[in-house]
Design an enzyme around this catalytic site. Structure first.
Site, PDB file in Angstrom:
ATOM      1  N   ASP A 241       0.829  -1.212   0.000  1.00 25.88           N
ATOM      2  CA  ASP A 241       0.000   0.000   0.000  1.00 25.88           C
ATOM      3  C   ASP A 241       0.860   1.257   0.000  1.00 25.88           C
ATOM      4  OD1 ASP A 241      -2.532  -0.939  -0.162  1.00 25.88           O
ATOM      5  OD2 ASP A 241      -3.018  -0.711   1.960  1.00 25.88           O
TER       6      ASP A 241
ATOM      7  N   LYS B  52      -0.982   4.708  -5.119  1.00 25.07           N
ATOM      8  CA  LYS B  52      -0.717   5.724  -6.149  1.00 25.07           C
ATOM      9  C   LYS B  52       0.660   5.558  -6.767  1.00 25.07           C
ATOM     10  CE  LYS B  52      -3.776   9.137  -4.073  1.00 25.07           C
ATOM     11  NZ  LYS B  52      -3.909   8.684  -2.678  1.00 25.07           N
TER      12      LYS B  52
ATOM     13  N   MET C 112      -8.357  10.059   8.213  1.00 25.23           N
ATOM     14  CA  MET C 112      -8.860  10.500   6.902  1.00 25.23           C
ATOM     15  C   MET C 112      -9.815  11.686   7.037  1.00 25.23           C
ATOM     16  SD  MET C 112      -9.481   6.784   5.130  1.00 25.23           S
ATOM     17  CE  MET C 112      -9.976   5.908   6.594  1.00 25.23           C
TER      18      MET C 112
HETATM   19  N1  SAH Z   1      -4.676   1.068   8.650  1.00 26.63           N
HETATM   20  C1  SAH Z   1      -4.135   2.397   8.880  1.00 26.63           C
HETATM   21  C2  SAH Z   1      -5.115   3.470   8.516  1.00 26.63           C
HETATM   22  C3  SAH Z   1      -5.439   3.517   7.032  1.00 26.63           C
HETATM   23  S1  SAH Z   1      -6.505   4.843   6.618  1.00 26.63           S
HETATM   24  C4  SAH Z   1      -3.684   2.514  10.326  1.00 26.63           C
HETATM   25  O1  SAH Z   1      -3.988   1.620  11.143  1.00 26.63           O
HETATM   26  O2  SAH Z   1      -2.992   3.479  10.650  1.00 26.63           O
HETATM   27  C5  SAH Z   1      -5.352   6.109   6.163  1.00 26.63           C
HETATM   28  C6  SAH Z   1      -5.320   7.179   7.224  1.00 26.63           C
HETATM   29  O3  SAH Z   1      -4.517   6.773   8.315  1.00 26.63           O
HETATM   30  C7  SAH Z   1      -4.720   8.489   6.769  1.00 26.63           C
HETATM   31  O4  SAH Z   1      -5.638   9.291   6.057  1.00 26.63           O
HETATM   32  C8  SAH Z   1      -4.367   9.113   8.100  1.00 26.63           C
HETATM   33  O5  SAH Z   1      -5.510   9.631   8.735  1.00 26.63           O
HETATM   34  C9  SAH Z   1      -3.898   7.904   8.880  1.00 26.63           C
HETATM   35  N2  SAH Z   1      -2.440   7.720   8.822  1.00 26.63           N
HETATM   36  C10 SAH Z   1      -1.769   6.696   8.280  1.00 26.63           C
HETATM   37  N3  SAH Z   1      -0.438   6.826   8.468  1.00 26.63           N
HETATM   38  C11 SAH Z   1      -0.260   7.965   9.166  1.00 26.63           C
HETATM   39  C12 SAH Z   1       0.854   8.646   9.697  1.00 26.63           C
HETATM   40  N4  SAH Z   1       2.101   8.186   9.558  1.00 26.63           N
HETATM   41  N5  SAH Z   1       0.632   9.792  10.382  1.00 26.63           N
HETATM   42  C13 SAH Z   1      -0.598  10.282  10.570  1.00 26.63           C
HETATM   43  N6  SAH Z   1      -1.698   9.683  10.079  1.00 26.63           N
HETATM   44  C14 SAH Z   1      -1.542   8.537   9.400  1.00 26.63           C
END
Ligand code: SAH
Length: 258
Positions: free
Chosen positions: A38, A60, A177
């Site tokens: 991903d 992407k 998100m």
């Molecule tokens: N499965 C992931 C979430 C996927 S949805 C998890 O458990 O973290 C994608 C969202 O996760 C992004 O839009 C953001 O809100 C958050 N996110 C993922 N990585 C991040 C990071 N390093 N810092 C801050 N937010 C993050």
């Protein structure tokens, strides 16, 4: 254990920093013959893959805007049926907004052996990197992980109900998100939470480019705009965030957004 027909493991890659991977995740990545990666997974994590493994970027970075979920699911089934040891590498935890549940259902329906390895979800890692807890005996009796982005055609979260519940039950809200819909989220949360409620915004948590800022619910949208906060970022709403600016100053790795 390997399976004659191949198998799929959904692996949580954590929030970014490779040190936050579990030992089990590293082992699964090393054993994979095919990795579907991903967008939010850092290259330092993918670097644990064996040199002979086939690495497919399905976000992407893979070329198109983002690879349709149905195609990714098809790819996993096909590779597993060819006997490959497939690892689906997902940011954070596969079962927190990662569509991991849908993938498990799809693979099980196709008769593919599937297992899941947890990762540290970004919402937890983001505040932890600033020494801030999500629960606290005095400030927060629980925590809600919520998405700011509903699936098309879905009404999404009832923010007004969530705000009043969070207020009366003393819950921390961790919003994933949420940046593109921040104005609406702010307006609706204000129905149930005071404008003075503290909010932390953490962008690219645990990565070298991490930035954070602390604001209030009343100033949330304006702060996002002023600081140019961009996805990936989490918003953490609630009293646990009080005093965070002070905590951040003792954290040399954290950059405060101006
Ligand atoms: N499965 C992931 C979430 C996927 S949805 C998890 O458990 O973290 C994608 C969202 O996760 C992004 O839009 C953001 O809100 C958050 N996110 C993922 N990585 C991040 C990071 N390093 N810092 C801050 N937010 C993050």
């Amino acid at each position: 254990m390997t399976h004659p027909t191949g198998q799929v493991t959904l692996v949580g890659a954590g929030p970014g920093a490779p040190e936050l991977l579990t030992l089990k995740a590293i082992k699964a990545i090393q054993m994979a013959t095919v990795l579907l990666v991903d967008d939010l997974v850092s290259d330092d994590v993918v670097a644990f893959a064996s040199p002979g493994a086939r690495i497919v970027h399905v976000g992407k970075r893979g070329g198109c805007k983002s690879t349709p979920q149905a195609f990714i699911q098809k790819l996993m089934v096909m590779a597993a049926r060819e006997g490959e040891n497939v690892v689906r590498l997902k940011g954070g935890d596969p079962f927190i907004f990662g569509r991991g549940g849908e993938e498990v259902e799809h693979l099980q329906a196709a008769g593919i052996h599937v297992s899941v390895v947890n990762g540290i979800t970004s919402g937890l890692a983001a505040v932890t990197s600033l020494n801030v807890p999500l629960t606290h005996r005095e400030h927060a009796h629980g925590v809600v992980f919520v998405t700011g982005h509903a699936k098309p055609g879905d009404d999404g979260t009832d923010w007004q109900l969530l705000a009043s519940t969070a207020h009366s039950a003393k819950l921390t809200l961790v919003i994933y998100m949420g940046i593109s819909g921040v104005q609406r989220i702010q307006n609706e949360l204000l129905y149930g939470l005071p404008a003075s409620t503290p909010v932390a915004l953490i962008e690219r948590a645990t990565l070298p480019e991490q930035r954070h800022t602390v604001t209030t619910l009343g100033q949330l949208h304006a702060t996002v705009v002023r600081n140019g906060i961009q996805s990936p970022a989490v918003m953490v709403v609630g009293d646990v965030v009080r005093g965070m600016a002070a905590a951040a100053h003792s954290e040399p790795g954290a950059r405060q957004a101006s």
